[in-house]
Design a protein around this motif. Structure first.
Motif, PDB file in Angstrom:
ATOM      1  N   ARG A 128      15.324  27.381  45.547  1.00 44.67           N
ATOM      2  CA  ARG A 128      15.675  26.251  46.408  1.00 44.67           C
ATOM      3  C   ARG A 128      16.527  25.234  45.645  1.00 44.67           C
ATOM      4  O   ARG A 128      17.517  24.716  46.155  1.00 44.67           O
ATOM      5  N   SER A 129      16.132  24.933  44.398  1.00 39.22           N
ATOM      6  CA  SER A 129      16.903  23.995  43.588  1.00 39.22           C
ATOM      7  C   SER A 129      18.289  24.529  43.283  1.00 39.22           C
ATOM      8  O   SER A 129      19.275  23.778  43.324  1.00 39.22           O
ATOM      9  N   LEU A 130      18.389  25.816  42.986  1.00 40.66           N
ATOM     10  CA  LEU A 130      19.705  26.410  42.711  1.00 40.66           C
ATOM     11  C   LEU A 130      20.612  26.283  43.926  1.00 40.66           C
ATOM     12  O   LEU A 130      21.803  25.972  43.783  1.00 40.66           O
ATOM     13  N   ARG A 131      20.080  26.493  45.101  1.00 38.53           N
ATOM     14  CA  ARG A 131      20.873  26.320  46.328  1.00 38.53           C
ATOM     15  C   ARG A 131      21.307  24.866  46.494  1.00 38.53           C
ATOM     16  O   ARG A 131      22.431  24.576  46.908  1.00 38.53           O
ATOM     17  N   TYR A 132      20.396  23.946  46.158  1.00 35.96           N
ATOM     18  CA  TYR A 132      20.719  22.516  46.219  1.00 35.96           C
ATOM     19  C   TYR A 132      21.862  22.188  45.260  1.00 35.96           C
ATOM     20  O   TYR A 132      22.781  21.445  45.602  1.00 35.96           O
ATOM     21  N   TYR A 133      21.815  22.770  44.058  1.00 32.10           N
ATOM     22  CA  TYR A 133      22.882  22.525  43.091  1.00 32.10           C
ATOM     23  C   TYR A 133      24.221  22.994  43.644  1.00 32.10           C
ATOM     24  O   TYR A 133      25.249  22.362  43.422  1.00 32.10           O
ATOM     25  N   GLU A 134      24.206  24.104  44.353  1.00 36.83           N
ATOM     26  CA  GLU A 134      25.451  24.578  44.964  1.00 36.83           C
ATOM     27  C   GLU A 134      25.925  23.615  46.044  1.00 36.83           C
ATOM     28  O   GLU A 134      27.122  23.343  46.151  1.00 36.83           O
ATOM     29  N   GLN A 135      24.997  23.083  46.833  1.00 38.64           N
ATOM     30  CA  GLN A 135      25.372  22.120  47.870  1.00 38.64           C
ATOM     31  C   GLN A 135      26.000  20.875  47.260  1.00 38.64           C
ATOM     32  O   GLN A 135      26.902  20.277  47.851  1.00 38.64           O
ATOM     33  N   LYS A 136      25.518  20.491  46.078  1.00 42.76           N
ATOM     34  CA  LYS A 136      26.054  19.319  45.384  1.00 42.76           C
ATOM     35  C   LYS A 136      27.325  19.649  44.593  1.00 42.76           C
ATOM     36  O   LYS A 136      27.889  18.772  43.931  1.00 42.76           O
ATOM     37  N   CYS A 137      27.731  20.913  44.615  1.00 48.38           N
ATOM     38  CA  CYS A 137      28.933  21.383  43.914  1.00 48.38           C
ATOM     39  C   CYS A 137      28.809  21.227  42.398  1.00 48.38           C
ATOM     40  O   CYS A 137      29.801  20.966  41.705  1.00 48.38           O
ATOM     41  N   ILE A 138      27.590  21.391  41.879  1.00 49.95           N
ATOM     42  CA  ILE A 138      27.399  21.345  40.430  1.00 49.95           C
ATOM     43  C   ILE A 138      27.078  22.724  39.874  1.00 49.95           C
ATOM     44  O   ILE A 138      26.917  22.895  38.671  1.00 49.95           O
ATOM     45  N   LEU A 139      26.977  23.699  40.748  1.00 54.20           N
ATOM     46  CA  LEU A 139      26.776  25.096  40.382  1.00 54.20           C
ATOM     47  C   LEU A 139      27.554  25.936  41.375  1.00 54.20           C
ATOM     48  O   LEU A 139      27.542  25.637  42.573  1.00 54.20           O
ATOM     49  N   ALA A 140      28.235  26.958  40.878  1.00 53.88           N
ATOM     50  CA  ALA A 140      29.053  27.798  41.758  1.00 53.88           C
ATOM     51  C   ALA A 140      28.639  29.251  41.623  1.00 53.88           C
ATOM     52  O   ALA A 140      28.204  29.693  40.560  1.00 53.88           O
ATOM     53  N   SER A 141      28.781  29.957  42.722  1.00 55.62           N
ATOM     54  CA  SER A 141      28.525  31.395  42.721  1.00 55.62           C
ATOM     55  C   SER A 141      29.623  32.081  43.511  1.00 55.62           C
ATOM     56  O   SER A 141      30.319  31.457  44.304  1.00 55.62           O
ATOM     57  N   ASP A 142      29.746  33.354  43.238  1.00 59.00           N
ATOM     58  CA  ASP A 142      30.598  34.190  44.070  1.00 59.00           C
ATOM     59  C   ASP A 142      29.693  34.855  45.096  1.00 59.00           C
ATOM     60  O   ASP A 142      28.472  34.872  44.944  1.00 59.00           O
ATOM     61  N   ARG A 143      30.275  35.415  46.127  1.00 50.40           N
ATOM     62  CA  ARG A 143      29.495  36.116  47.145  1.00 50.40           C
ATOM     63  C   ARG A 143      29.874  37.594  47.145  1.00 50.40           C
ATOM     64  O   ARG A 143      31.045  37.945  47.025  1.00 50.40           O
ATOM     65  N   THR A 144      28.852  38.423  47.267  1.00 48.72           N
ATOM     66  CA  THR A 144      29.091  39.861  47.390  1.00 48.72           C
ATOM     67  C   THR A 144      29.559  40.147  48.807  1.00 48.72           C
ATOM     68  O   THR A 144      29.525  39.266  49.681  1.00 48.72           O
ATOM     69  N   ALA A 145      29.967  41.376  49.053  1.00 49.36           N
ATOM     70  CA  ALA A 145      30.394  41.772  50.394  1.00 49.36           C
ATOM     71  C   ALA A 145      29.262  41.560  51.398  1.00 49.36           C
ATOM     72  O   ALA A 145      29.498  41.266  52.572  1.00 49.36           O
ATOM     73  N   GLY A 146      28.029  41.676  50.924  1.00 47.75           N
ATOM     74  CA  GLY A 146      26.869  41.470  51.790  1.00 47.75           C
ATOM     75  C   GLY A 146      26.456  40.014  51.906  1.00 47.75           C
ATOM     76  O   GLY A 146      25.448  39.699  52.547  1.00 47.75           O
ATOM     77  N   GLY A 147      27.178  39.108  51.275  1.00 40.09           N
ATOM     78  CA  GLY A 147      26.888  37.690  51.379  1.00 40.09           C
ATOM     79  C   GLY A 147      25.889  37.159  50.358  1.00 40.09           C
ATOM     80  O   GLY A 147      25.504  35.996  50.414  1.00 40.09           O
TER      81      GLY A 147
END
Length: 118
Positions: free
Chosen positions: A15-34
């Protein structure tokens, strides 16, 4: 690595990792499956974010200073500016005030303990 592995390796909730992405302080790529995919450097990034949170910085403050910091050691990046120094000095001053408040509180508590112990 997947979000669950990043969570396991850093001890930070998904949940925190997702929050970090929402705050644009952590980035991820997405697989074809999302699904989220994180690079190895995300471990150091999350640890740095955790250190800044532990120091009392808000998510918004972290988002404003993090681009000016290197991930591997938290030092200034080549994009660091005098503004970053001002922001971090202000945070350090805030932390210093908190430390002094805690010291005072501990002294009062010690006095109460000494009085109660007789």
């Amino acid at each position: 690595m997947k979000i669950g592995e990043l969570s396991h390796r850093t001890g930070v909730s998904v949940r925190s990792l997702r929050y970090y992405e929402q705050k644009c302080i952590l980035a991820s790529d997405r697989t074809a499956g999302g699904h989220r995919e994180y690079p190895e450097a995300a471990v150091d990034r999350v640890i740095l974010i955790q250190q800044l949170l532990a120091a009392g910085l808000s998510g918004d403050k972290i988002a404003s200073v993090l681009p000016c910091m290197r991930d591997h050691d938290g030092g200034p990046a080549e994009t660091a500016t005098p503004w970053l120094v001002d922001q971090l000095e202000a945070e350090r001053s805030r932390i210093d005030r908190s430390i002094e408040d805690l010291r005072y509180t501990r002294e009062v508590l010690d006095q109460v303990i000494a009085t109660a112990a007789g």
